[in-house]
Design a protein around this motif. Structure first.
Motif, PDB file in Angstrom:
ATOM      1  N   VAL A  18       0.898  -1.188   0.029  1.00 21.28           N
ATOM      2  CA  VAL A  18      -0.047  -0.084   0.002  1.00 21.28           C
ATOM      3  C   VAL A  18       0.773   1.285   0.144  1.00 21.28           C
ATOM      4  O   VAL A  18       1.727   1.403   0.915  1.00 21.28           O
ATOM      5  N   LEU A  19       0.668   2.184  -1.005  1.00 16.36           N
ATOM      6  CA  LEU A  19       1.613   3.411  -1.110  1.00 16.36           C
ATOM      7  C   LEU A  19       1.038   4.398  -0.243  1.00 16.36           C
ATOM      8  O   LEU A  19      -0.010   4.148   0.317  1.00 16.36           O
ATOM      9  N   GLU A  20       1.698   5.394   0.289  1.00 11.34           N
ATOM     10  CA  GLU A  20       1.245   6.540   0.867  1.00 11.34           C
ATOM     11  C   GLU A  20       0.073   7.215   0.299  1.00 11.34           C
ATOM     12  O   GLU A  20      -0.869   7.773   0.865  1.00 11.34           O
ATOM     13  N   THR A  21      -0.215   7.046  -1.125  1.00  9.69           N
ATOM     14  CA  THR A  21      -1.533   7.611  -1.521  1.00  9.69           C
ATOM     15  C   THR A  21      -2.624   6.687  -1.201  1.00  9.69           C
ATOM     16  O   THR A  21      -3.890   7.131  -1.635  1.00  9.69           O
ATOM     17  N   GLY A  22      -2.496   5.479  -0.812  1.00  9.51           N
ATOM     18  CA  GLY A  22      -3.488   4.623  -0.347  1.00  9.51           C
ATOM     19  C   GLY A  22      -3.761   3.566  -1.337  1.00  9.51           C
ATOM     20  O   GLY A  22      -4.466   2.538  -1.475  1.00  9.51           O
ATOM     21  N   GLN A  23      -3.026   3.632  -2.652  1.00  8.07           N
ATOM     22  CA  GLN A  23      -3.344   2.711  -3.773  1.00  8.07           C
ATOM     23  C   GLN A  23      -2.511   1.179  -3.486  1.00  8.07           C
ATOM     24  O   GLN A  23      -1.425   1.413  -2.937  1.00  8.07           O
ATOM     25  N   THR A  24      -3.354   0.283  -3.709  1.00  7.83           N
ATOM     26  CA  THR A  24      -2.462  -1.106  -3.682  1.00  7.83           C
ATOM     27  C   THR A  24      -1.676  -1.199  -4.798  1.00  7.83           C
ATOM     28  O   THR A  24      -2.294  -1.145  -6.040  1.00  7.83           O
ATOM     29  N   ALA A  25      -0.262  -1.372  -4.807  1.00 11.25           N
ATOM     30  CA  ALA A  25       0.279  -1.559  -5.755  1.00 11.25           C
ATOM     31  C   ALA A  25       1.356  -2.936  -5.818  1.00 11.25           C
ATOM     32  O   ALA A  25       1.732  -3.326  -4.862  1.00 11.25           O
ATOM     33  N   LEU A  26       1.765  -3.280  -6.909  1.00  4.88           N
ATOM     34  CA  LEU A  26       2.759  -4.345  -7.277  1.00  4.88           C
ATOM     35  C   LEU A  26       4.069  -3.926  -6.834  1.00  4.88           C
ATOM     36  O   LEU A  26       4.765  -3.050  -7.154  1.00  4.88           O
ATOM     37  N   VAL A  27       4.597  -4.780  -5.959  1.00  4.97           N
ATOM     38  CA  VAL A  27       6.015  -4.572  -5.403  1.00  4.97           C
ATOM     39  C   VAL A  27       6.919  -5.254  -6.408  1.00  4.97           C
ATOM     40  O   VAL A  27       7.836  -4.934  -7.381  1.00  4.97           O
ATOM     41  N   GLU A  28       6.738  -6.839  -6.629  1.00  6.75           N
ATOM     42  CA  GLU A  28       7.447  -7.499  -7.690  1.00  6.75           C
ATOM     43  C   GLU A  28       6.817  -8.937  -7.540  1.00  6.75           C
ATOM     44  O   GLU A  28       6.083  -9.290  -6.544  1.00  6.75           O
ATOM     45  N   TRP A  29       7.068  -9.650  -8.719  1.00  8.98           N
ATOM     46  CA  TRP A  29       6.729 -10.950  -8.812  1.00  8.98           C
ATOM     47  C   TRP A  29       7.812 -11.891  -8.276  1.00  8.98           C
ATOM     48  O   TRP A  29       9.246 -11.540  -8.699  1.00  8.98           O
ATOM     49  N   ASN A  30       7.580 -13.128  -7.663  1.00  3.14           N
ATOM     50  CA  ASN A  30       8.585 -14.056  -7.361  1.00  3.14           C
ATOM     51  C   ASN A  30       8.459 -15.452  -7.635  1.00  3.14           C
ATOM     52  O   ASN A  30       7.191 -16.069  -7.431  1.00  3.14           O
ATOM     53  N   ASP A  31       9.410 -16.194  -8.423  1.00  4.04           N
ATOM     54  CA  ASP A  31       8.957 -17.516  -8.659  1.00  4.04           C
ATOM     55  C   ASP A  31       8.885 -18.336  -7.553  1.00  4.04           C
ATOM     56  O   ASP A  31       9.420 -17.878  -6.535  1.00  4.04           O
ATOM     57  N   GLY A  32       8.389 -19.481  -7.703  1.00  6.86           N
ATOM     58  CA  GLY A  32       7.901 -20.358  -6.647  1.00  6.86           C
ATOM     59  C   GLY A  32       8.964 -21.507  -6.028  1.00  6.86           C
ATOM     60  O   GLY A  32       8.774 -22.286  -5.275  1.00  6.86           O
ATOM     61  N   PHE A  33      10.082 -21.212  -6.450  1.00 10.06           N
ATOM     62  CA  PHE A  33      11.169 -22.188  -5.827  1.00 10.06           C
ATOM     63  C   PHE A  33      12.084 -21.081  -5.068  1.00 10.06           C
ATOM     64  O   PHE A  33      12.249 -19.761  -5.370  1.00 10.06           O
ATOM     65  N   SER A  34      12.819 -21.573  -3.929  1.00 16.69           N
ATOM     66  CA  SER A  34      13.524 -20.899  -2.917  1.00 16.69           C
ATOM     67  C   SER A  34      12.587 -19.589  -2.400  1.00 16.69           C
ATOM     68  O   SER A  34      13.504 -18.538  -2.317  1.00 16.69           O
ATOM     69  N   LEU A  35      11.558 -19.634  -2.281  1.00 19.31           N
ATOM     70  CA  LEU A  35      10.655 -18.517  -1.995  1.00 19.31           C
ATOM     71  C   LEU A  35      10.634 -18.292  -0.592  1.00 19.31           C
ATOM     72  O   LEU A  35      10.216 -19.336   0.235  1.00 19.31           O
ATOM     73  N   GLY A  36      10.788 -17.088   0.045  1.00 18.85           N
ATOM     74  CA  GLY A  36      10.388 -16.617   1.519  1.00 18.85           C
ATOM     75  C   GLY A  36       9.020 -16.949   1.847  1.00 18.85           C
ATOM     76  O   GLY A  36       8.182 -16.575   1.064  1.00 18.85           O
ATOM     77  N   SER A  37       8.793 -17.705   2.831  1.00 19.74           N
ATOM     78  CA  SER A  37       7.428 -17.959   3.131  1.00 19.74           C
ATOM     79  C   SER A  37       6.767 -17.087   4.310  1.00 19.74           C
ATOM     80  O   SER A  37       5.535 -17.095   4.334  1.00 19.74           O
ATOM     81  N   TYR A  38       7.678 -16.366   4.788  1.00 16.83           N
ATOM     82  CA  TYR A  38       7.148 -15.396   5.797  1.00 16.83           C
ATOM     83  C   TYR A  38       6.130 -15.953   6.854  1.00 16.83           C
ATOM     84  O   TYR A  38       4.967 -15.468   7.225  1.00 16.83           O
ATOM     85  N   GLY A  39       6.247 -17.451   7.221  1.00 15.55           N
ATOM     86  CA  GLY A  39       5.366 -17.939   8.186  1.00 15.55           C
ATOM     87  C   GLY A  39       4.080 -18.643   7.566  1.00 15.55           C
ATOM     88  O   GLY A  39       3.293 -19.095   8.257  1.00 15.55           O
ATOM     89  N   LEU A  40       4.239 -18.858   6.068  1.00 13.62           N
ATOM     90  CA  LEU A  40       2.987 -19.378   5.604  1.00 13.62           C
ATOM     91  C   LEU A  40       2.997 -20.780   6.281  1.00 13.62           C
ATOM     92  O   LEU A  40       3.861 -21.500   6.579  1.00 13.62           O
TER      93      LEU A  40
END
Length: 251
Positions: A207-229
């Motif tokens: 979420v940008l400071e404008t309030g818009q939901t925006a793409l940060v980046e796409w990540n492939d599904g191998f060696s992917l950080g899970s952030y506790g998934l």
């Protein structure tokens, strides 16, 4: 069909949290698992085949694919189908041009990161000559991705398996500020309809400071950080992407 798995350890029983979760998830599924170090893979001491999952960091997984005669998948940080969700200007350049513009005072603040898999430096906001210290080990010919600097209030990773969103995990900023999930779902549909998604992947939104939901980046599904998934979902995601990758041997 995947029948067994090699899971990377760091030595002396140390493992990344994702690898520990994956180990548990695979064991719950009844798959035979074995830990290995990157050195063993480099020395070609692992009996690899296309029915054996290899999980670890990016260089390790790419090394395993190479030993199997499989080309590494292309990088695609900003898929064309979801460019409308960037909400910021993006362009390609080189470190030579960025360095010259900064030294000549011709560049406004810019976020830059290496283009492709060879991460010669970490993505950084470059404002003054002092910031160029981050580039000491990188060649001036290094291709880079640049974007105008924006302020993120919060950032999330969206986990997708076979076109279906299976998880959303906060990883930066204020967790009370949520992304617009309708926008996220629209972006994932656009990815899938354009054929730019893989069997499993993560796509980061904020979420940008404008309030818009925006793409940060796409990540492939191998060696992917899970952030506790949830580990069962992370296991499913990792298996799905590996199965897809190993369907495409060279020759």
């Amino acid at each position: 069909m995947i029948r067994r798995a090699f899971i990377q350890e760091l030595g002396s029983g140390r493992m990344e949290p994702e690898m520990r979760d994956l180990l548990g998830g695979l064991q719950e599924r009844g798959l035979s698992t074995e830990l290995f170090t990157a050195k063993r893979l480099e020395r070609r001491q692992l009996p690899l085949d296309r029915e054996t999952l290899v999980a670890g960091d990016v260089p390790t997984v790419l090394g395993a694919l190479g030993q199997l005669g499989i080309e590494p998948p292309p990088t695609n940080d900003y898929p064309r189908s979801i460019e409308p969700f960037l909400h910021r200007r993006l362009w390609t350049s080189t470190l030579r041009k960025l360095t010259a513009d900064i030294e000549n005072g011709m560049s406004p603040p810019v976020f830059a990161k290496p283009q492709g898999r060879k991460k010669r430096f970490t993505g950084h906001v470059f404002r003054t000559q002092e910031d160029l210290i981050y580039l000491q080990r990188a060649s001036l010919s290094t291709p880079i991705l640049c974007s105008e600097v924006v302020r993120w209030q919060s950032e999330y990773r969206v986990f997708v398996i076979r076109g279906r969103i299976v998880g959303l995990r906060h990883y930066a900023g204020d967790p009370a500020i949520r992304v617009d999930e309708a926008q996220v779902e629209q972006a994932v549909r656009a990815l899938e309809e354009a054929g730019e998604g893989t069997a499993a992947y993560g796509v980061d939104f904020g979420v940008l400071e404008t309030g818009q939901t925006a793409l940060v980046e796409w990540n492939d599904g191998f060696s992917l950080g899970s952030y506790g998934l949830d580990r069962s979902l992370y296991t499913e995601l990792t298996l799905a992407r590996w199965a897809e990758l190993t369907e495409f041997p060279l020759g």
